[in-house]
Write a protein that holds these residues in place. Structure first.
Motif, PDB file in Angstrom:
ATOM      1  N   THR A   9      44.503  57.809  68.464  1.00 19.85           N
ATOM      2  CA  THR A   9      44.547  59.187  67.561  1.00 19.85           C
ATOM      3  C   THR A   9      44.254  59.303  66.277  1.00 19.85           C
ATOM      4  OG1 THR A   9      47.219  58.873  66.918  1.00 19.85           O
ATOM      5  CG2 THR A   9      46.794  59.865  69.057  1.00 19.85           C
ATOM      6  N   GLU A  10      43.807  60.335  65.656  1.00 18.30           N
ATOM      7  CA  GLU A  10      43.072  60.171  64.038  1.00 18.30           C
ATOM      8  C   GLU A  10      44.030  59.675  63.799  1.00 18.30           C
ATOM      9  OE1 GLU A  10      39.898  61.268  64.064  1.00 18.30           O
ATOM     10  OE2 GLU A  10      39.596  61.867  65.775  1.00 18.30           O
ATOM     11  N   GLU A  11      45.416  59.406  63.570  1.00 15.51           N
ATOM     12  CA  GLU A  11      46.125  59.573  62.614  1.00 15.51           C
ATOM     13  C   GLU A  11      46.806  57.468  63.087  1.00 15.51           C
ATOM     14  OE1 GLU A  11      51.527  59.208  61.979  1.00 15.51           O
ATOM     15  OE2 GLU A  11      50.839  59.599  63.983  1.00 15.51           O
ATOM     16  N   LEU A  12      46.578  56.965  63.871  1.00 15.66           N
ATOM     17  CA  LEU A  12      46.170  55.624  64.389  1.00 15.66           C
ATOM     18  C   LEU A  12      44.678  55.627  63.557  1.00 15.66           C
ATOM     19  CD1 LEU A  12      47.060  53.169  64.884  1.00 15.66           C
ATOM     20  CD2 LEU A  12      46.726  53.868  67.194  1.00 15.66           C
ATOM     21  N   VAL A  13      43.779  55.270  64.163  1.00 16.48           N
ATOM     22  CA  VAL A  13      42.636  55.539  63.127  1.00 16.48           C
ATOM     23  C   VAL A  13      42.158  55.754  62.323  1.00 16.48           C
ATOM     24  CG1 VAL A  13      39.686  56.276  63.259  1.00 16.48           C
ATOM     25  CG2 VAL A  13      41.062  56.285  65.251  1.00 16.48           C
ATOM     26  N   ASP A  14      43.307  56.772  60.879  1.00 20.06           N
ATOM     27  CA  ASP A  14      43.272  56.830  59.546  1.00 20.06           C
ATOM     28  C   ASP A  14      44.209  55.657  59.086  1.00 20.06           C
ATOM     29  OD1 ASP A  14      41.979  59.109  59.480  1.00 20.06           O
ATOM     30  OD2 ASP A  14      43.622  60.252  59.702  1.00 20.06           O
ATOM     31  N   GLU A  15      44.877  54.745  59.882  1.00 15.30           N
ATOM     32  CA  GLU A  15      45.855  54.275  59.115  1.00 15.30           C
ATOM     33  C   GLU A  15      45.200  53.035  59.118  1.00 15.30           C
ATOM     34  OE1 GLU A  15      49.867  51.301  60.867  1.00 15.30           O
ATOM     35  OE2 GLU A  15      50.181  53.835  61.722  1.00 15.30           O
ATOM     36  N   MET A  16      44.473  52.560  60.470  1.00 14.16           N
ATOM     37  CA  MET A  16      43.761  51.379  60.532  1.00 14.16           C
ATOM     38  C   MET A  16      42.631  51.723  59.074  1.00 14.16           C
ATOM     39  SD  MET A  16      44.919  49.670  63.127  1.00 14.16           S
ATOM     40  CE  MET A  16      46.644  50.763  63.012  1.00 14.16           C
ATOM     41  N   PHE A  17      41.824  52.009  58.851  1.00  8.75           N
ATOM     42  CA  PHE A  17      41.132  52.591  58.318  1.00  8.75           C
ATOM     43  C   PHE A  17      41.329  52.064  56.862  1.00  8.75           C
ATOM     44  CE2 PHE A  17      38.473  55.149  55.265  1.00  8.75           C
ATOM     45  CZ  PHE A  17      37.091  54.495  55.918  1.00  8.75           C
ATOM     46  N   GLU A  18      43.297  51.991  56.401  1.00 10.45           N
ATOM     47  CA  GLU A  18      42.907  52.595  55.162  1.00 10.45           C
ATOM     48  C   GLU A  18      43.469  50.735  55.233  1.00 10.45           C
ATOM     49  OE1 GLU A  18      48.084  53.719  53.260  1.00 10.45           O
ATOM     50  OE2 GLU A  18      46.905  55.232  54.854  1.00 10.45           O
ATOM     51  N   ILE A  19      44.289  50.189  56.206  1.00 13.04           N
ATOM     52  CA  ILE A  19      44.879  48.728  56.352  1.00 13.04           C
ATOM     53  C   ILE A  19      43.413  48.013  56.075  1.00 13.04           C
ATOM     54  CG2 ILE A  19      45.761  47.081  57.453  1.00 13.04           C
ATOM     55  CD1 ILE A  19      47.550  48.765  59.292  1.00 13.04           C
ATOM     56  N   VAL A  20      42.413  48.376  56.524  1.00 10.73           N
ATOM     57  CA  VAL A  20      41.455  47.552  56.219  1.00 10.73           C
ATOM     58  C   VAL A  20      40.609  47.956  54.925  1.00 10.73           C
ATOM     59  CG1 VAL A  20      40.944  46.422  58.463  1.00 10.73           C
ATOM     60  CG2 VAL A  20      40.017  49.101  57.530  1.00 10.73           C
ATOM     61  N   ASN A  21      40.724  48.757  54.421  1.00  5.61           N
ATOM     62  CA  ASN A  21      40.249  48.925  53.001  1.00  5.61           C
ATOM     63  C   ASN A  21      41.209  48.664  52.478  1.00  5.61           C
ATOM     64  OD1 ASN A  21      37.168  50.174  52.905  1.00  5.61           O
ATOM     65  ND2 ASN A  21      37.879  51.446  54.821  1.00  5.61           N
ATOM     66  N   ASP A  22      42.312  48.139  51.930  1.00  2.31           N
ATOM     67  CA  ASP A  22      43.203  47.616  51.580  1.00  2.31           C
ATOM     68  C   ASP A  22      43.155  46.066  50.831  1.00  2.31           C
ATOM     69  OD1 ASP A  22      45.857  46.352  50.118  1.00  2.31           O
ATOM     70  OD2 ASP A  22      47.221  47.934  50.707  1.00  2.31           O
ATOM     71  N   ARG A  23      42.458  45.565  49.886  1.00  3.36           N
ATOM     72  CA  ARG A  23      42.466  44.071  50.104  1.00  3.36           C
ATOM     73  C   ARG A  23      42.927  43.080  50.872  1.00  3.36           C
ATOM     74  NH1 ARG A  23      38.091  40.810  49.553  1.00  3.36           N
ATOM     75  NH2 ARG A  23      38.994  38.696  48.129  1.00  3.36           N
ATOM     76  N   PRO A  24      44.232  43.198  49.930  1.00  2.00           N
ATOM     77  CA  PRO A  24      45.498  42.559  49.815  1.00  2.00           C
ATOM     78  C   PRO A  24      46.444  42.154  51.672  1.00  2.00           C
ATOM     79  CG  PRO A  24      46.420  43.638  47.903  1.00  2.00           C
ATOM     80  CD  PRO A  24      44.742  43.496  48.788  1.00  2.00           C
ATOM     81  N   ARG A  25      46.308  43.401  52.563  1.00  2.00           N
ATOM     82  CA  ARG A  25      46.088  43.060  53.400  1.00  2.00           C
ATOM     83  C   ARG A  25      46.046  42.711  54.946  1.00  2.00           C
ATOM     84  NH1 ARG A  25      49.233  49.360  54.586  1.00  2.00           N
ATOM     85  NH2 ARG A  25      47.581  50.305  54.139  1.00  2.00           N
ATOM     86  N   ALA A  26      43.923  43.972  54.502  1.00  2.00           N
ATOM     87  CA  ALA A  26      42.983  43.034  55.204  1.00  2.00           C
ATOM     88  C   ALA A  26      43.097  41.401  55.295  1.00  2.00           C
ATOM     89  CB  ALA A  26      42.039  43.592  54.102  1.00  2.00           C
ATOM     90  N   LEU A  27      43.813  40.679  53.881  1.00  2.00           N
ATOM     91  CA  LEU A  27      43.293  39.302  53.922  1.00  2.00           C
ATOM     92  C   LEU A  27      44.065  38.772  54.888  1.00  2.00           C
ATOM     93  CD1 LEU A  27      42.631  38.870  50.678  1.00  2.00           C
ATOM     94  CD2 LEU A  27      41.077  38.129  52.110  1.00  2.00           C
ATOM     95  N   ARG A  28      45.668  39.263  54.618  1.00  2.00           N
ATOM     96  CA  ARG A  28      46.589  39.087  55.187  1.00  2.00           C
ATOM     97  C   ARG A  28      46.336  39.132  56.909  1.00  2.00           C
ATOM     98  NH1 ARG A  28      47.295  39.488  50.802  1.00  2.00           N
ATOM     99  NH2 ARG A  28      50.092  37.993  49.294  1.00  2.00           N
TER     100      ARG A  28
END
Length: 271
Positions: A159-178
């Motif tokens: 869903t758009e909501e899920l894609v938005d959530e994934m996009f936000e996560i991978v653009n958050d460096r501390p979360r992406a690194l983990r």
């Protein structure tokens, strides 16, 4: 985290859903979500299993909470062990999807006396077609959409909501690194050669069209585990409990019913 219709309880540092009777005919069922999952993944399963008379718990797996040096599958496995200790359960029946399945496997290998049975779906631990490090670097939204759709047979679930959530996560460096550290840890913490020692009753529920952990992974789990049975679900990707919850839950209930019949008298498994 997506909304869940069930209360989220807190015991110490643990957050979780807890539904169903405490005098369940089996030890508590413990639902473990995947690396990019959350409690909403299990809504249908929590409802169906608890209404059938089982106590069902779904803890939040805190993939972003630990120092980067301590982030990985072993640390998350210890978190689950600490959760079980905090709840004062004698044993549980872990049900894991993707990374949650990998955690369930390591938990069962490390603490065999604490596990009555296993249900695994799209589990890592042998190998998986990882999203690759590029997923966790800054990417355009269309790339993230394509990768998110890979999880499912039917892309409508991305869903758009899920894609938005994934996009936000991978653009958050501390979360992406983990996430990247956990993905690498999953590649390193393979259980392939140890599966022959896991003789607990195990149900494998797999999407016939899973491209993250393809069907041959499920077949290898079945071949290597002495007491495992395998069910494929057609037109289903990496998350059967989301794409085909009715089938997933029916298979799980049949399995639990057999376990309950085989062990009609159980000791108390928690308060």
């Amino acid at each position: 985290m997506h909304d869940t219709p069930f209360p989220v309880y807190e015991t110490g540092r643990f957050q979780y859903n807890d539904e169903g009777p405490t005098d369940s005919p089996l030890p508590p069922i413990m639902l473990l979500h995947g690396m990019l999952g959350d409690l909403s993944n299990w809504v249908d399963t929590v409802r169906t299993l608890s209404e059938a008379g089982y106590r069902v718990l779904a803890p939040i797996i805190p993939v972003y909470d630990f120092p980067i040096s301590d982030t990985g599958v072993p640390r998350l496995t210890k978190h689950v062990r600490d959760f079980v200790d905090a709840m004062e359960f004698d044993t549980t029946i872990p049900v894991g999807n993707s990374l949650g399945g990998h955690i369930a496997l390591l938990y069962a290998l490390h603490y065999p006396d604490l596990v009555d049975a296993l249900v695994l779906s799209g589990s890592s631990g042998i190998y998986e077609t990882t999203m690759g490090s590029t997923f966790f670097k800054r990417q355009d939204r269309e790339f993230i959409r394509e990768r998110t759709e890979m999880t499912f047979y039917d892309p409508k679930h991305a869903t758009e909501e899920l894609v938005d959530e994934m996009f936000e996560i991978v653009n958050d460096r501390p979360r992406a690194l983990r996430l990247l550290k956990i993905a690498r840890s999953a590649d390193e913490e393979t259980v392939t050669e140890r599966l022959s020692t896991l003789d607990v009753p195990t149900l494998l529920i797999w999407g016939q069209d899973d491209i993250v952990t393809p069907p041959d992974v499920a077949q290898e789990f079945q071949e290597r585990m002495p007491n495992a049975r395998l069910h494929f679900i057609d037109e289903c990707g990496h998350a059967p409990m989301i794409e085909h919850p009715d089938t997933f839950n029916a298979l799980t209930l049949d399995f639990l019913s057999e376990l309950a019949e085989a062990a009609p008298v159980t000791s108390p498994s928690g308060t």
